[in-house]
Design an enzyme around this catalytic site. Sequence first.
Site, PDB file in Angstrom:
ATOM      1  N   LYS A  22       0.838  -1.207   0.000  1.00  9.54           N
ATOM      2  CA  LYS A  22       0.000   0.000   0.000  1.00  9.54           C
ATOM      3  C   LYS A  22       0.869   1.252   0.000  1.00  9.54           C
ATOM      4  CE  LYS A  22      -1.692   1.707   3.961  1.00  9.54           C
ATOM      5  NZ  LYS A  22      -1.451   3.128   4.247  1.00  9.54           N
ATOM      6  N   ASN A  23       1.859   1.300   0.889  1.00  7.03           N
ATOM      7  CA  ASN A  23       2.622   2.541   1.053  1.00  7.03           C
ATOM      8  C   ASN A  23       3.638   2.762  -0.051  1.00  7.03           C
ATOM      9  OD1 ASN A  23       1.069   3.069   3.231  1.00  7.03           O
ATOM     10  ND2 ASN A  23       2.619   2.549   4.758  1.00  7.03           N
ATOM     11  N   ARG A  99      -5.173  10.901   3.499  1.00  7.89           N
ATOM     12  CA  ARG A  99      -4.035  11.793   3.747  1.00  7.89           C
ATOM     13  C   ARG A  99      -2.967  11.681   2.680  1.00  7.89           C
ATOM     14  NH1 ARG A  99      -2.812  13.837   7.686  1.00  7.89           N
ATOM     15  NH2 ARG A  99      -0.632  13.536   7.243  1.00  7.89           N
ATOM     16  N   CYS A 123      -5.339  12.747  12.087  1.00 15.04           N
ATOM     17  CA  CYS A 123      -6.066  11.477  11.993  1.00 15.04           C
ATOM     18  C   CYS A 123      -6.003  10.830  13.379  1.00 15.04           C
ATOM     19  CB  CYS A 123      -5.445  10.573  10.925  1.00 15.04           C
ATOM     20  SG  CYS A 123      -3.905   9.846  11.446  1.00 15.04           S
ATOM     21  N   ARG A 128      -0.258  14.770  12.531  1.00 10.13           N
ATOM     22  CA  ARG A 128       0.285  14.539  11.187  1.00 10.13           C
ATOM     23  C   ARG A 128       0.586  15.852  10.425  1.00 10.13           C
ATOM     24  NH1 ARG A 128      -1.356   9.276   9.808  1.00 10.13           N
ATOM     25  NH2 ARG A 128       0.330   9.241   8.283  1.00 10.13           N
ATOM     26  N   PRO A 129       1.425  16.719  10.949  1.00 11.46           N
ATOM     27  CA  PRO A 129       1.736  17.970  10.250  1.00 11.46           C
ATOM     28  C   PRO A 129       2.442  17.710   8.918  1.00 11.46           C
ATOM     29  CG  PRO A 129       3.290  17.608  12.030  1.00 11.46           C
ATOM     30  CD  PRO A 129       2.241  16.541  12.171  1.00 11.46           C
ATOM     31  N   ILE A 130       2.481  18.720   8.064  1.00 10.24           N
ATOM     32  CA  ILE A 130       3.218  18.571   6.792  1.00 10.24           C
ATOM     33  C   ILE A 130       4.273  19.667   6.637  1.00 10.24           C
ATOM     34  CG2 ILE A 130       1.321  17.387   5.598  1.00 10.24           C
ATOM     35  CD1 ILE A 130       0.884  20.138   4.111  1.00 10.24           C
ATOM     36  N   ASP A 131       4.681  20.263   7.754  1.00  8.53           N
ATOM     37  CA  ASP A 131       5.666  21.352   7.693  1.00  8.53           C
ATOM     38  C   ASP A 131       6.955  20.943   6.985  1.00  8.53           C
ATOM     39  OD1 ASP A 131       5.832  19.687  10.060  1.00  8.53           O
ATOM     40  OD2 ASP A 131       7.468  20.969  10.699  1.00  8.53           O
ATOM     41  N   LEU A 132       7.375  19.692   7.168  1.00  4.85           N
ATOM     42  CA  LEU A 132       8.648  19.258   6.549  1.00  4.85           C
ATOM     43  C   LEU A 132       8.502  19.105   5.036  1.00  4.85           C
ATOM     44  CD1 LEU A 132       9.849  16.658   9.199  1.00  4.85           C
ATOM     45  CD2 LEU A 132      10.465  19.080   8.986  1.00  4.85           C
ATOM     46  N   ASP A 313       4.420   0.898  12.063  1.00  5.91           N
ATOM     47  CA  ASP A 313       3.238   0.233  11.490  1.00  5.91           C
ATOM     48  C   ASP A 313       3.111  -1.217  11.934  1.00  5.91           C
ATOM     49  OD1 ASP A 313       3.308   1.909   8.237  1.00  5.91           O
ATOM     50  OD2 ASP A 313       2.738   2.564  10.241  1.00  5.91           O
ATOM     51  N   ILE A 335       7.259   7.373  17.182  1.00  5.26           N
ATOM     52  CA  ILE A 335       6.961   8.105  15.944  1.00  5.26           C
ATOM     53  C   ILE A 335       5.682   8.917  16.053  1.00  5.26           C
ATOM     54  CG2 ILE A 335       6.575   7.900  13.455  1.00  5.26           C
ATOM     55  CD1 ILE A 335       9.352   6.944  14.213  1.00  5.26           C
ATOM     56  N   ARG A 405      -8.527  -0.452   3.882  1.00  2.56           N
ATOM     57  CA  ARG A 405      -7.587   0.523   3.340  1.00  2.56           C
ATOM     58  C   ARG A 405      -6.214  -0.107   3.112  1.00  2.56           C
ATOM     59  NH1 ARG A 405      -7.783   6.208   6.242  1.00  2.56           N
ATOM     60  NH2 ARG A 405      -6.495   6.546   4.420  1.00  2.56           N
TER      61      ARG A 405
HETATM   62  C1  EPZ Z   1       4.054   7.145   6.288  1.00  4.90           C
HETATM   63  O1  EPZ Z   1       3.269   8.185   6.852  1.00  4.90           O
HETATM   64  C2  EPZ Z   1       3.137   5.947   6.170  1.00  4.90           C
HETATM   65  N1  EPZ Z   1       2.020   6.253   5.281  1.00  4.90           N
HETATM   66  C3  EPZ Z   1       2.614   5.562   7.556  1.00  4.90           C
HETATM   67  O2  EPZ Z   1       1.855   4.363   7.403  1.00  4.90           O
HETATM   68  C4  EPZ Z   1       3.809   5.254   8.456  1.00  4.90           C
HETATM   69  O3  EPZ Z   1       3.332   4.977   9.757  1.00  4.90           O
HETATM   70  C5  EPZ Z   1       4.762   6.458   8.493  1.00  4.90           C
HETATM   71  O4  EPZ Z   1       5.155   6.813   7.144  1.00  4.90           O
HETATM   72  C6  EPZ Z   1       6.025   6.171   9.298  1.00  4.90           C
HETATM   73  O5  EPZ Z   1       6.678   5.078   8.768  1.00  4.90           O
HETATM   74  C7  EPZ Z   1       2.201   6.164   3.945  1.00  4.90           C
HETATM   75  O6  EPZ Z   1       3.284   5.858   3.472  1.00  4.90           O
HETATM   76  C8  EPZ Z   1       1.010   6.464   3.089  1.00  4.90           C
HETATM   77  P1  EPZ Z   1       6.121  10.465   8.448  1.00  4.90           P
HETATM   78  P2  EPZ Z   1       3.865   9.702   6.898  1.00  4.90           P
HETATM   79  O7  EPZ Z   1       6.079  11.729   7.675  1.00  4.90           O
HETATM   80  O8  EPZ Z   1       4.687   9.944   5.710  1.00  4.90           O
HETATM   81  C9  EPZ Z   1       6.294  13.831  11.783  1.00  4.90           C
HETATM   82  C10 EPZ Z   1       0.019   2.955   7.687  1.00  4.90           C
HETATM   83  O9  EPZ Z   1      -0.496   2.432   8.692  1.00  4.90           O
HETATM   84  N2  EPZ Z   1       6.189  14.784  10.675  1.00  4.90           N
HETATM   85  O10 EPZ Z   1       7.298   9.557   8.271  1.00  4.90           O
HETATM   86  O11 EPZ Z   1       2.742  10.628   7.178  1.00  4.90           O
HETATM   87  C11 EPZ Z   1       5.013  13.041  11.993  1.00  4.90           C
HETATM   88  O12 EPZ Z   1       4.102  13.754  12.803  1.00  4.90           O
HETATM   89  C12 EPZ Z   1       0.447   4.403   7.719  1.00  4.90           C
HETATM   90  O13 EPZ Z   1       0.238   2.340   6.609  1.00  4.90           O
HETATM   91  C13 EPZ Z   1       6.342  16.141  10.931  1.00  4.90           C
HETATM   92  O14 EPZ Z   1       6.538  16.559  12.059  1.00  4.90           O
HETATM   93  O15 EPZ Z   1       4.802   9.624   8.178  1.00  4.90           O
HETATM   94  C14 EPZ Z   1       5.520  11.786  12.655  1.00  4.90           C
HETATM   95  O16 EPZ Z   1       5.671  12.032  14.036  1.00  4.90           O
HETATM   96  C15 EPZ Z   1       0.149   5.059   9.050  1.00  4.90           C
HETATM   97  N3  EPZ Z   1       6.241  17.015   9.895  1.00  4.90           N
HETATM   98  C16 EPZ Z   1       6.897  11.573  12.038  1.00  4.90           C
HETATM   99  O17 EPZ Z   1       7.269  12.840  11.468  1.00  4.90           O
HETATM  100  C17 EPZ Z   1       6.029  16.596   8.608  1.00  4.90           C
HETATM  101  O18 EPZ Z   1       5.987  17.433   7.688  1.00  4.90           O
HETATM  102  C18 EPZ Z   1       6.960  10.526  10.940  1.00  4.90           C
HETATM  103  O19 EPZ Z   1       5.930  10.825  10.005  1.00  4.90           O
HETATM  104  C19 EPZ Z   1       5.879  15.211   8.367  1.00  4.90           C
HETATM  105  C20 EPZ Z   1       5.978  14.317   9.410  1.00  4.90           C
END
Ligand code: EPZ
Length: 427
Positions: A22-23, A99, A123, A128-132, A313, A335, A405
Amino acid sequence: MDQIVIRGGQRLKGRIPISGAKNAALTLLPCALLTDEPLTLRNLPRLADVDGFGHLLNQLGCSTTIEGSRPEDFGRVMTARATTLTSTVAPYDIVRKMRASILVLGPLLARAGEATVSLPGGCAIGNRPIDLHLKALEAFGAEIELASGYVKASAPGGRLAGGKFTFPVVSVGATENAVMAAVLAKGMCVLENAAREPEIVDLCNCLVAMGAQIDGIGTETLTIEGVDRLHGATYRVMADRIEAGSYACAAVITEGDVELVGAKASEMEATLSALRQAGATVEDTRTGIRVAMSGRAEPVTLSTAPYPGFATDMQAQFMAMATLGTGASLFTETIFENRYMHVPELARMGCDIDVRGRSAVVRGVDHLVGAPVMATDLRASMSLIIAGLAAKGETQVNRVYHLDRGYERLEEKLQAVGADIERISAG
Ligand code: EPZ
């Protein structure tokens, strides 16, 4: 809403085909936006999120066609083609439901020089911020504006210049968006402390097949030399290491013996190490990975971390496995800030779990009792299935749309290895 009903106590024995990841699929699909030629993805899993992403691509002017596949086949072949984009807007009503839609931001910016994408919002597992995502794109020259719940991004002159960005926190999605934005930049883009998940390796390999120039694939430093255009490609989605790990936990808790067909040990070392810590037999086979267990799981101590660490996960699934273990297991979720939503539901089945902030202690109990439980998020719902497979009596898992999903035809795969499980459609 559909319900899944399980009557526990059956040992899982046999072969479980592992679907496309999926991912990986959710970051490969937006790659179609980067070229006017067709991108064909093989081994695409039949999942609600994949269908949802296809719908979003269509909204942007990208055609998607599913090539013939027999109903009994797992996975599908989809060809996506964005000959011309008819929109660069990902609307709130789509993004709020999925998302991963945010992953069109980078490709739209690269292809069209602009993108307007709704902020995804939080969620169940965190805000789940997107600042990065935004900071990385700005480092490559993008201009970002936040207005009325939307991100408005543009590339001066219609094309990103290039640049360098070091992630303060490892982020899978932000790395994916940044890489997809970088491949068509005017200059070179460098990402440091990039995420190294196998799904990102899959993304980079697909982009290289489309003509991108990426060095450092699989490492924390990615160097992308922008090119003027990408061409189409045919690419096979990697196997889902999280689905494989989930069924491995089901095999252990039921004292079963299963082969995870298509799983690749090299992509899930931390999961396999955790299974061995629990006392399971884990061995490579010619076609996948065998996981077998007799007796109760040994206590495990697991702390989630970015790849190659133990995957967040996989946390809920291992926690379910540990509920019938001997002794006390310790979990630390580093995480996400709210990824223990499965605990109250597991407690309804007689589990002994004590959550203290980011950590949880799971004390093995003699047996679990089936009960009506509620799925809250994707991996939490899988933990309820795993517990139900070993519980005495019947477990009804509600809100199974969460499961749909991320797990392709779950009840079929489990029925085929002896589980007493069925889906009750609510009509
Ligand atoms: C991906 O989510 C996966 N989703 C998630 O899988 C997975 O849990 C996660 O990576 C971690 O491995 C998909 O690939 C579709 P991150 P993502 O950005 O990209 C923080 C599942 O069950 N962060 O690596 O959203 C965030 O809050 C799903 O299949 C910021 O602060 O995860 C978290 O604490 C759930 N700012 C950490 O980083 C940002 O801009 C890691 O999040 C982005 C993230």
